[in-house]
Design a protein around this motif. Structure first.
Motif, PDB file in Angstrom:
ATOM      1  N   MET A 279       0.777  -1.471  -0.018  1.00 56.36           N
ATOM      2  CA  MET A 279       0.103  -0.090  -0.076  1.00 56.36           C
ATOM      3  C   MET A 279       1.324   1.211  -0.184  1.00 56.36           C
ATOM      4  SD  MET A 279      -3.162   0.859   2.003  1.00 56.36           S
ATOM      5  CE  MET A 279      -3.014   0.037   4.045  1.00 56.36           C
ATOM      6  N   ALA A 280       0.332   2.476  -0.353  1.00 55.66           N
ATOM      7  CA  ALA A 280       1.366   3.955  -0.982  1.00 55.66           C
ATOM      8  C   ALA A 280       1.227   4.215   0.823  1.00 55.66           C
ATOM      9  CB  ALA A 280       0.567   4.361  -1.919  1.00 55.66           C
TER      10      ALA A 280
ATOM     11  N   ALA B 110       0.688   6.968   3.446  1.00 55.27           N
ATOM     12  CA  ALA B 110      -0.445   8.276   3.301  1.00 55.27           C
ATOM     13  C   ALA B 110       0.376   9.629   2.632  1.00 55.27           C
ATOM     14  CB  ALA B 110      -0.961   8.598   4.373  1.00 55.27           C
TER      15      ALA B 110
ATOM     16  N   PRO C 276       0.015   5.069   6.166  1.00 53.11           N
ATOM     17  CA  PRO C 276      -2.441   4.789   5.932  1.00 53.11           C
ATOM     18  C   PRO C 276      -2.304   4.233   7.527  1.00 53.11           C
ATOM     19  CG  PRO C 276      -1.877   3.735   4.061  1.00 53.11           C
ATOM     20  CD  PRO C 276      -0.526   3.521   4.837  1.00 53.11           C
TER      21      PRO C 276
ATOM     22  N   LYS D 188       4.429  13.149  -2.089  1.00 50.78           N
ATOM     23  CA  LYS D 188       3.102  12.021  -2.854  1.00 50.78           C
ATOM     24  C   LYS D 188       2.048  11.859  -1.725  1.00 50.78           C
ATOM     25  CE  LYS D 188       5.970   9.190  -5.989  1.00 50.78           C
ATOM     26  NZ  LYS D 188       6.639   8.361  -6.778  1.00 50.78           N
ATOM     27  N   ILE D 189       0.879  11.708  -2.106  1.00 58.61           N
ATOM     28  CA  ILE D 189      -0.088  12.267  -1.261  1.00 58.61           C
ATOM     29  C   ILE D 189      -0.932  10.189  -1.349  1.00 58.61           C
ATOM     30  CG2 ILE D 189      -2.729  12.265  -0.598  1.00 58.61           C
ATOM     31  CD1 ILE D 189      -1.030  15.393  -0.778  1.00 58.61           C
ATOM     32  N   ASN D 190      -0.654   9.240  -1.088  1.00 59.10           N
ATOM     33  CA  ASN D 190      -1.621   8.228  -2.024  1.00 59.10           C
ATOM     34  C   ASN D 190      -0.781   8.082  -2.525  1.00 59.10           C
ATOM     35  OD1 ASN D 190      -3.221   7.752   0.562  1.00 59.10           O
ATOM     36  ND2 ASN D 190      -4.391   9.235  -0.355  1.00 59.10           N
TER      37      ASN D 190
ATOM     38  N   SER E 290     -13.382  14.552  -2.005  1.00 57.06           N
ATOM     39  CA  SER E 290     -13.008  13.255  -1.813  1.00 57.06           C
ATOM     40  C   SER E 290     -14.588  11.907  -2.462  1.00 57.06           C
ATOM     41  CB  SER E 290     -12.733  12.313  -0.603  1.00 57.06           C
ATOM     42  OG  SER E 290     -12.838  11.169  -1.369  1.00 57.06           O
TER      43      SER E 290
ATOM     44  N   LYS F 239      -9.179  11.830   4.941  1.00 59.60           N
ATOM     45  CA  LYS F 239      -8.253  11.284   6.187  1.00 59.60           C
ATOM     46  C   LYS F 239      -7.544  11.565   5.954  1.00 59.60           C
ATOM     47  CE  LYS F 239     -12.226   9.155   6.476  1.00 59.60           C
ATOM     48  NZ  LYS F 239     -13.085   8.385   5.093  1.00 59.60           N
ATOM     49  N   LEU F 240      -5.944  12.385   5.323  1.00 55.98           N
ATOM     50  CA  LEU F 240      -5.320  12.819   5.849  1.00 55.98           C
ATOM     51  C   LEU F 240      -5.094  14.019   6.649  1.00 55.98           C
ATOM     52  CD1 LEU F 240      -2.127  12.961   6.400  1.00 55.98           C
ATOM     53  CD2 LEU F 240      -2.126  13.475   3.128  1.00 55.98           C
TER      54      LEU F 240
ATOM     55  N   THR G 295      -5.472   9.156   9.232  1.00 51.54           N
ATOM     56  CA  THR G 295      -4.378   9.738   9.088  1.00 51.54           C
ATOM     57  C   THR G 295      -3.366  10.723   9.865  1.00 51.54           C
ATOM     58  OG1 THR G 295      -4.233   8.085   7.476  1.00 51.54           O
ATOM     59  CG2 THR G 295      -1.400   8.984   7.750  1.00 51.54           C
TER      60      THR G 295
END
Ligand SMILES: Nc1ncnc2c1ncn2[C@@H]1O[C@H](COP(=O)(O)OP(=O)(O)OP(=O)(O)O)[C@@H](O)[C@H]1O
Ligand SMILES: [Mg+2]
Length: 235
Positions: A1-2, A4, A29, A62-64, A107, A155-156, A187
């Motif tokens: 998973m990337a 967050a 995350p 980078k975000i996700n 989102s 969510k961040l 997160t």
């Protein structure tokens, strides 16, 4: 998973002033990470650079997994990032509830919290729902400022000194809020001066000095790191 949030070699300027020098920071995350540092260390600038609110930026954010270094602020927000600035930005002439009705959804996948969910989390905001922004206490304004970004579906969460200047009972309520949000899978990156507030909440810590990360460690290492923190922060 990337991750967050994955920041690599971030540099940022305000006009001619080169403020951030190669900041590297990764947040998984669901993690709660605290950014510590003395006044002027560059913590607010780091949050602002993520949001595209500084001057020139270089490096990678980078975000996700999505590169955001060249994105304007609204597009960063649409990646699911909620920024709560130190100055809170409550609309003084609107009621608490009107402030909560304003935010757009950022989102496509994550729906923001409903007003009912917000009031369940912040019962005193429900009591004060009709009160004008200016009539709210500092603590109520702070809760409203956080509640407002929860409405967007972000969510961040990037939270700048939310405990600053608030009474201990309010700071405790904010600590419970962070714990609840973590349990819900948010997160969180918290900039904090109040080490006692941040210490029991964070999974990991970063310490900044002169626009660079000078220390990073996990909550489990906190005991061993106290002498270093003492010399870096005076805590
Ligand atoms: N708009 C601005 N223009 C020029 N320089 C700025 C600006 N905002 C901040 N700075 C400078 O950038 C450096 C980092 O400031 P920043 O606000 O990121 O610090 P901080 O770690 O958040 O500390 P604190 O919130 O305690 O002041 C400081 O030297 C500050 O003077
Ligand atoms: Mg600051």
């Amino acid at each position: 998973m990337a991750a967050a949030l994955e920041i690599k070699n971030l540099q940022a300027w305000y006009g001619e002033s080169h403020i951030l020098h190669d900041v590297n920071l990764t947040v998984a995350p669901g993690e709660v990470v605290t950014l510590l540092g003395r006044n002027g260390a560059g913590r607010t600038t780091t949050l602002r650079a993520i949001m595209g609110l500084t001057g020139t930026r270089k490096g990678s954010i980078k975000i996700n997994g999505v590169e955001a270094i060249h994105l304007p602020t609204y597009k960063v927000a649409h990646l699911g990032v909620g920024y709560c600035p130190e100055e809170r930005g409550i609309f003084a002439s609107l009621s608490a509830e009107e402030n909560l009705m304003l935010p757009p959804f950022v989102s496509k996948t994550d729906r923001g919290m409903s007003i009912d969910e917000i009031y369940e989390m912040f019962p005193n905001l429900e009591e004060r729902r009709s009160s004008q922004g200016t009539r709210l206490s500092g603590g109520e304004q702070q809760m409203l400022a956080v509640a407002r970004i929860l409405r967007t579906g972000a969510k961040l969460l990037l939270l700048d000194e939310i405990s600053e200047g608030l009474a201990p009972v309010i700071v405790q309520a904010l600590a419970r809020m962070i714990t609840t949000l973590k349990a819900k899978g948010y997160t969180i990156v918290m900039v904090e001066q109040n080490f006692r507030f941040a210490a029991p909440l964070a999974d990991r810590f970063y310490v900044m000095e002169h626009g660079q990360i000078v220390e990073t460690f996990a909550a489990s290492e906190l005991g061993n790191k106290m002498p270093v923190l003492h010399s870096l922060l005076g805590v």
